[in-house]
Design an enzyme around this catalytic site. Structure first.
Site, PDB file in Angstrom:
ATOM      1  N   ARG A  23     -16.371  62.706  10.171  1.00 48.95           N
ATOM      2  CA  ARG A  23     -16.453  61.608   9.220  1.00 48.95           C
ATOM      3  C   ARG A  23     -16.921  61.940   8.620  1.00 48.95           C
ATOM      4  O   ARG A  23     -16.967  61.772   7.473  1.00 48.95           O
ATOM      5  CB  ARG A  23     -16.160  60.508   9.835  1.00 48.95           C
ATOM      6  CG  ARG A  23     -14.767  60.093  10.277  1.00 48.95           C
ATOM      7  CD  ARG A  23     -14.743  58.698  10.471  1.00 48.95           C
ATOM      8  NE  ARG A  23     -15.517  58.266  10.944  1.00 48.95           N
ATOM      9  CZ  ARG A  23     -16.292  56.555  11.253  1.00 48.95           C
ATOM     10  NH1 ARG A  23     -15.839  56.221  10.626  1.00 48.95           N
ATOM     11  NH2 ARG A  23     -17.438  56.487  11.443  1.00 48.95           N
ATOM     12  N   GLU A  47     -29.494  54.049   6.037  1.00 48.05           N
ATOM     13  CA  GLU A  47     -29.941  53.228   5.550  1.00 48.05           C
ATOM     14  C   GLU A  47     -31.213  54.222   4.727  1.00 48.05           C
ATOM     15  O   GLU A  47     -32.246  53.777   5.128  1.00 48.05           O
ATOM     16  CB  GLU A  47     -30.551  52.052   6.437  1.00 48.05           C
ATOM     17  CG  GLU A  47     -31.206  51.017   4.722  1.00 48.05           C
ATOM     18  CD  GLU A  47     -31.782  49.798   6.022  1.00 48.05           C
ATOM     19  OE1 GLU A  47     -32.180  49.319   6.921  1.00 48.05           O
ATOM     20  OE2 GLU A  47     -30.296  48.555   6.119  1.00 48.05           O
ATOM     21  N   GLN A  90     -37.781  51.225 -12.123  1.00 47.48           N
ATOM     22  CA  GLN A  90     -37.189  52.285 -12.727  1.00 47.48           C
ATOM     23  C   GLN A  90     -36.643  53.029 -11.319  1.00 47.48           C
ATOM     24  O   GLN A  90     -37.644  53.860 -10.766  1.00 47.48           O
ATOM     25  CB  GLN A  90     -38.337  53.394 -14.066  1.00 47.48           C
ATOM     26  CG  GLN A  90     -37.369  54.130 -14.920  1.00 47.48           C
ATOM     27  CD  GLN A  90     -38.525  54.394 -15.255  1.00 47.48           C
ATOM     28  OE1 GLN A  90     -39.201  53.640 -15.300  1.00 47.48           O
ATOM     29  NE2 GLN A  90     -38.449  55.717 -15.864  1.00 47.48           N
ATOM     30  N   ASP A  91     -35.601  53.904 -11.631  1.00 42.62           N
ATOM     31  CA  ASP A  91     -34.819  54.883 -11.154  1.00 42.62           C
ATOM     32  C   ASP A  91     -35.192  56.277 -12.117  1.00 42.62           C
ATOM     33  O   ASP A  91     -34.427  55.924 -12.959  1.00 42.62           O
ATOM     34  CB  ASP A  91     -33.671  54.569 -10.200  1.00 42.62           C
ATOM     35  CG  ASP A  91     -33.882  53.827  -9.039  1.00 42.62           C
ATOM     36  OD1 ASP A  91     -35.276  53.610  -8.790  1.00 42.62           O
ATOM     37  OD2 ASP A  91     -32.947  53.475  -8.623  1.00 42.62           O
ATOM     38  N   HIS A 104     -48.430  64.889 -11.842  1.00 41.19           N
ATOM     39  CA  HIS A 104     -47.999  64.248 -13.574  1.00 41.19           C
ATOM     40  C   HIS A 104     -48.461  62.591 -12.155  1.00 41.19           C
ATOM     41  O   HIS A 104     -48.284  62.378 -11.150  1.00 41.19           O
ATOM     42  CB  HIS A 104     -47.086  63.994 -13.098  1.00 41.19           C
ATOM     43  CG  HIS A 104     -46.396  64.978 -13.905  1.00 41.19           C
ATOM     44  ND1 HIS A 104     -44.460  65.218 -13.731  1.00 41.19           N
ATOM     45  CD2 HIS A 104     -46.467  65.876 -14.796  1.00 41.19           C
ATOM     46  CE1 HIS A 104     -44.609  66.548 -14.569  1.00 41.19           C
ATOM     47  NE2 HIS A 104     -45.409  66.570 -15.044  1.00 41.19           N
ATOM     48  N   LYS A 155     -44.329  55.789  -6.247  1.00 39.61           N
ATOM     49  CA  LYS A 155     -43.426  56.322  -6.218  1.00 39.61           C
ATOM     50  C   LYS A 155     -42.530  56.605  -4.522  1.00 39.61           C
ATOM     51  O   LYS A 155     -43.523  57.105  -4.063  1.00 39.61           O
ATOM     52  CB  LYS A 155     -43.810  57.997  -6.713  1.00 39.61           C
ATOM     53  CG  LYS A 155     -44.007  57.931  -8.754  1.00 39.61           C
ATOM     54  CD  LYS A 155     -43.756  59.327  -8.808  1.00 39.61           C
ATOM     55  CE  LYS A 155     -44.288  58.915 -10.292  1.00 39.61           C
ATOM     56  NZ  LYS A 155     -44.351  61.047 -10.620  1.00 39.61           N
ATOM     57  N   TYR A 180     -36.457  59.383  -7.371  1.00 36.85           N
ATOM     58  CA  TYR A 180     -37.084  58.187  -7.304  1.00 36.85           C
ATOM     59  C   TYR A 180     -37.638  57.309  -7.631  1.00 36.85           C
ATOM     60  O   TYR A 180     -37.059  56.911  -8.846  1.00 36.85           O
ATOM     61  CB  TYR A 180     -38.665  59.199  -7.001  1.00 36.85           C
ATOM     62  CG  TYR A 180     -39.172  59.687  -8.660  1.00 36.85           C
ATOM     63  CD1 TYR A 180     -40.262  59.321  -9.624  1.00 36.85           C
ATOM     64  CD2 TYR A 180     -38.598  60.763  -9.437  1.00 36.85           C
ATOM     65  CE1 TYR A 180     -40.361  59.981 -10.824  1.00 36.85           C
ATOM     66  CE2 TYR A 180     -39.255  61.299 -10.410  1.00 36.85           C
ATOM     67  CZ  TYR A 180     -39.884  60.635 -11.651  1.00 36.85           C
ATOM     68  OH  TYR A 180     -39.997  61.509 -12.766  1.00 36.85           O
ATOM     69  N   LYS A 203     -46.021  72.224 -21.454  1.00 34.98           N
ATOM     70  CA  LYS A 203     -46.388  70.140 -20.699  1.00 34.98           C
ATOM     71  C   LYS A 203     -47.593  70.580 -19.683  1.00 34.98           C
ATOM     72  O   LYS A 203     -48.523  70.463 -19.151  1.00 34.98           O
ATOM     73  CB  LYS A 203     -46.053  68.809 -20.939  1.00 34.98           C
ATOM     74  CG  LYS A 203     -46.616  67.974 -20.412  1.00 34.98           C
ATOM     75  CD  LYS A 203     -45.909  66.721 -20.440  1.00 34.98           C
ATOM     76  CE  LYS A 203     -44.944  66.507 -19.453  1.00 34.98           C
ATOM     77  NZ  LYS A 203     -44.631  65.529 -18.924  1.00 34.98           N
ATOM     78  N   ASP A 204     -46.463  71.112 -18.756  1.00 35.55           N
ATOM     79  CA  ASP A 204     -47.025  71.434 -17.033  1.00 35.55           C
ATOM     80  C   ASP A 204     -48.491  72.221 -17.133  1.00 35.55           C
ATOM     81  O   ASP A 204     -49.306  72.286 -16.556  1.00 35.55           O
ATOM     82  CB  ASP A 204     -46.176  70.753 -16.544  1.00 35.55           C
ATOM     83  CG  ASP A 204     -45.844  69.631 -15.656  1.00 35.55           C
ATOM     84  OD1 ASP A 204     -46.174  68.761 -16.039  1.00 35.55           O
ATOM     85  OD2 ASP A 204     -44.664  69.845 -15.030  1.00 35.55           O
TER      86      ASP A 204
END
Length: 184
Positions: A23, A28, A47-48, A62, A72, A132, A168-169
């Protein structure tokens, strides 16, 4: 849930126990009690975030300065990424060292990256979706970036061609210059 230690003791891999049959599957993906026991302290996620990247996209490295430094808990829910955490804690015995693992929709692993680490990932599949949890809110004023190809860190990204990075990176700092303790 299996907790796997990495060569940097504070960075942990969480590998779920998957129950599957014809199925589908169940597992979890997060349990606060198991998580806090593994990391050895109370952690509040606030925050997600969710990103989608095409093959060859490299995001990072970062981090945020205190008081907005972020821990994170990261995972890939579609496709596959090579995920990297770099220890940028100046007084740490593993300062400048990195951990890299494959996170994928298939292996369902998660990586805990505590505060004091820079983070980045490379999309390996045609498309990759990455989610994350963070322990602190995003603060553009406190955000910083270390150049993904910093020779003093020497991350083995496994690239055959240059990655696709944001503007930016592409202007990240070198680790040797990065420790700016004040917001300008």
């Amino acid at each position: 849930m299996n907790v796997i230690k990495t060569n940097i003791p504070d960075v942990l891999i969480f590998e779920p126990k998957i129950f599957g049959d014809e199925r589908g599957f169940f597992f979890e993906s997060f349990n606060q009690l198991v998580f806090e026991e593994a990391v050895g302290r109370k952690v509040d996620f606030v925050q997600d975030n969710h990103s989608k990247s095409s093959k060859g996209v490299l995001r990072g490295l970062h981090y945020q300065l205190p008081p907005f430094a972020q821990g994170k808990l990261v995972r890939c829910v579609a496709g596959e990424v090579f995920d990297v955490a770099v220890d940028i804690r100046e007084n740490s015995p593993s300062y400048g060292q990195w951990v890299g693992i494959i996170l994928s929709a298939e292996n369902k692993r998660q990586l805990w990256i505590p505060e004091g680490f820079a983070h980045g990932f490379l999309a390996l599949s045609e498309e990759a979706e990455f989610i994350y949890k963070t322990t602190e809110f995003y603060s553009p004023v406190h955000e910083r970036c270390i150049y993904w190809n910093d020779p003093s860190i020497n991350i083995s990204w496994g690239l055959n061609e240059p990655p696709k990075v944001s503007e930016k990176d592409s202007h990240g700092e070198l680790l040797i210059k990065k420790i700016k303790t004040k917001v300008e």
